[in-house]
Design an enzyme around this catalytic site. Structure first.
Site, PDB file in Angstrom:
ATOM      1  N   ASP A  61      39.801  46.030  38.236  1.00  0.00           N
ATOM      2  CA  ASP A  61      40.611  44.887  38.650  1.00  0.00           C
ATOM      3  C   ASP A  61      41.438  44.357  37.484  1.00  0.00           C
ATOM      4  O   ASP A  61      42.612  43.993  37.660  1.00  0.00           O
ATOM      5  CB  ASP A  61      39.698  43.790  39.198  1.00  0.00           C
ATOM      6  CG  ASP A  61      40.468  42.693  39.906  1.00  0.00           C
ATOM      7  OD1 ASP A  61      41.327  43.022  40.735  1.00  0.00           O
ATOM      8  OD2 ASP A  61      40.219  41.514  39.624  1.00  0.00           O
ATOM      9  N   ASP A  95      38.471  40.343  46.818  1.00  0.00           N
ATOM     10  CA  ASP A  95      37.641  39.345  46.142  1.00  0.00           C
ATOM     11  C   ASP A  95      36.518  38.867  47.058  1.00  0.00           C
ATOM     12  O   ASP A  95      35.352  38.793  46.648  1.00  0.00           O
ATOM     13  CB  ASP A  95      38.504  38.160  45.699  1.00  0.00           C
ATOM     14  CG  ASP A  95      39.582  38.569  44.715  1.00  0.00           C
ATOM     15  OD1 ASP A  95      39.324  39.483  43.915  1.00  0.00           O
ATOM     16  OD2 ASP A  95      40.679  37.990  44.755  1.00  0.00           O
TER      17      ASP A  95
END
Length: 465
Positions: A200, A394
């Site tokens: 990420d 997320d």
């Protein structure tokens, strides 16, 4: 201490932040409900052994940690390949393929994953050997799936209410999280979480990161595309009926910003108009000295105004290269006729309080450049620093961590992990988040959640053995 006070004040002030935290809690709670209530926290060994290594399967290295590490690396490699394939489609303007990919992924979750979850739930309730109960199971699977699927289509693909979109984001992400929990072997989830943490960071912050490059092409797509990949906590819609005062303040702030931009635009435009009129005067003087405007000429303004809306006419198309006498005469006559037309002057207006709402609405709608009236793009939405957004991934990985923590059987560890995730998310959104750049919302919550989980497990074992 100053940082903590800043975080607490932002948490109290921002309803968007509170609503985002509530949505994350709802997502984790729904995931735990399905993971514990429907599947009893059991991994689907038939599906898991097909793709992963584990000592309980035939395919294994014989070491539990090594199997988990290999599984985690393999999962991220697949994720990376898919991300770069999508990036290639975006960079080479295969817009239809990108939209089709996102659409099919959404439909697969709405109809496929939801139907599988309902099947697993009702097959435990009804006896599948009995025909009547079997048909009842089919009905209870098909009807809710159709309702949920078409409700999701309305939420994601139409101009539906924001709260409906948020509900489907929470439920879809929970379904994906439970699917991963069912597929990943016991220790693989921890390796996946920590490896995806570094992925990420690379994808969002690196110059060649997939998400970084995709954001650069966001202006080519409508903002509706974000409905398929992001959660939005829009304060204006969120507080409808519950916090009207804060909503009115936001609207007033928007009006003031629009007014300020309009004033700046027409101040610059006036300077350009003065230069243009000077050229017209020079042309008239060159052709006919008697036509030089006096102080009573309509070309001379008695009192200069910072903002003045003038109707466009054909004289604006004149250039310095035009030397034909007839064209110049035509431009002069058109200019004179334009000057006699109605002119809207707002020279005495500098703030929103000095005029009513309708006057400002007319000013903004009629006077802004054409570029400001174009349809909003995904880039415009992403650059809007007033709206708090989180990616679907997320939500998925937050719930994945909570589901893995629940597999330990320690409620104290689950609560600690959840608090760690929420703390990391609050710090990310208040301390590290800026309007100028995108901040990864996954690393810090995963780090805090993992730390709180293992710390609580350590103290729990020390206290209760």
């Amino acid at each position: 201490m100053d940082t903590l006070r800043s975080i607490s004040s932002e948490l109290v002030r921002s309803s968007q932040l509170r609503w985002t935290l509530f949505s994350v809690i709802a997502n984790m709670s729904l995931t735990l409900s399905i993971w514990i209530g429907v599947y009893n926290m059991e991994v689907n060994s038939e599906l898991s052994k097909t793709y992963f290594l584990d000592p309980s399967f035939e395919q294994t290295t014989g070491n539990l940690l090594l199997d988990g590490f290999i599984n985690g690396v393999g999962t991220i490699l697949v994720l990376g390949c898919v991300s770069f394939i999508m990036l290639a489609f975006v960079l080479f303007d295969f817009r239809r393929i990108v939209k089709a990919w996102l659409t099919l992924s959404c439909l697969l979750i709405l109809f496929g994953v939801s139907a599988q979850t309902l099947h697993d739930m009702f097959s435990q309730v009804f006896d599948q050997d009995d025909n009547n109960q079997y048909y009842m199971t089919i009905v209870l699977i098909v009807v809710p799936t159709v309702v949920y699927g078409f409700g999701g289509i309305y939420a994601f693909f139409s101009n539906s209410s924001l709260i409906l979109h948020q509900i489907f984001v929470v439920t879809n992400c929970s379904l994906i999280s439970v699917f991963y929990l069912r597929v990943f072997p016991s220790k693989t989830t921890w390796f996946v979480l920590w490896i995806v943490l570094f992925w990420d960071l690379f994808a969002v912050l690196a110059p060649m990161g997939p998400l970084k490059k995709v954001q650069e092409k966001a202006s080519d797509y409508s903002k509706c595309v974000l409905n398929l990949i992001m959660f939005s906590a829009n304060e204006k819609r969120l507080t409808a009926g519950s916090n009207q005062e804060e909503t009115n303040e936001g609207e007033e702030s928007t009006i003031r910003r629009t007014v300020k931009q309009t004033i700046e635009y027409y101040t610059k435009r006036e300077a350009q108009d003065d230069e243009f009129y000077q050229k017209i005067r020079q042309r008239r003087a060159a052709i006919n000295p008697d036509s030089v405007p006096t102080e009573h000429s309509p070309l001379v303004e008695a009192e200069p105004s910072p903002i003045e809306l003038k109707e466009k006419n054909s004289t604006e198309e004149l250039s310095d290269d035009e030397s034909d006498t007839s064209e110049t005469s035509s431009g002069s006559s058109n200019l004179s006729s334009s000057d006699s037309s109605t002119t809207v002057s707002t020279s005495d207006i500098s703030t929103a309080e000095e005029c009513d709402q309708k006057e400002w609405d007319d000013l903004v709608s009629n006077s802004l450049p054409n570029n400001d009236k174009r349809p909003a793009t995904a880039a415009d939405a992403l650059n809007d620093g007033e709206v708090l957004r989180l990616g679907f991934g997320d939500f998925v990985f937050y719930s994945l961590l909570i589901g893995q923590a629940a597999a330990s059987g320690c409620p104290f560890a689950v609560i600690s992990a959840a608090l760690g995730i929420l703390f990391g998310l609050v710090v990310t959104l208040t301390v590290f988040s800026t309007e100028e750049s995108t901040t990864p919302a996954l690393p810090l919550p995963v780090i805090c959640g993992t730390f709180c989980y293992f710390s609580s497990m350590f103290f729990w074992e020390q206290l209760y053995g």
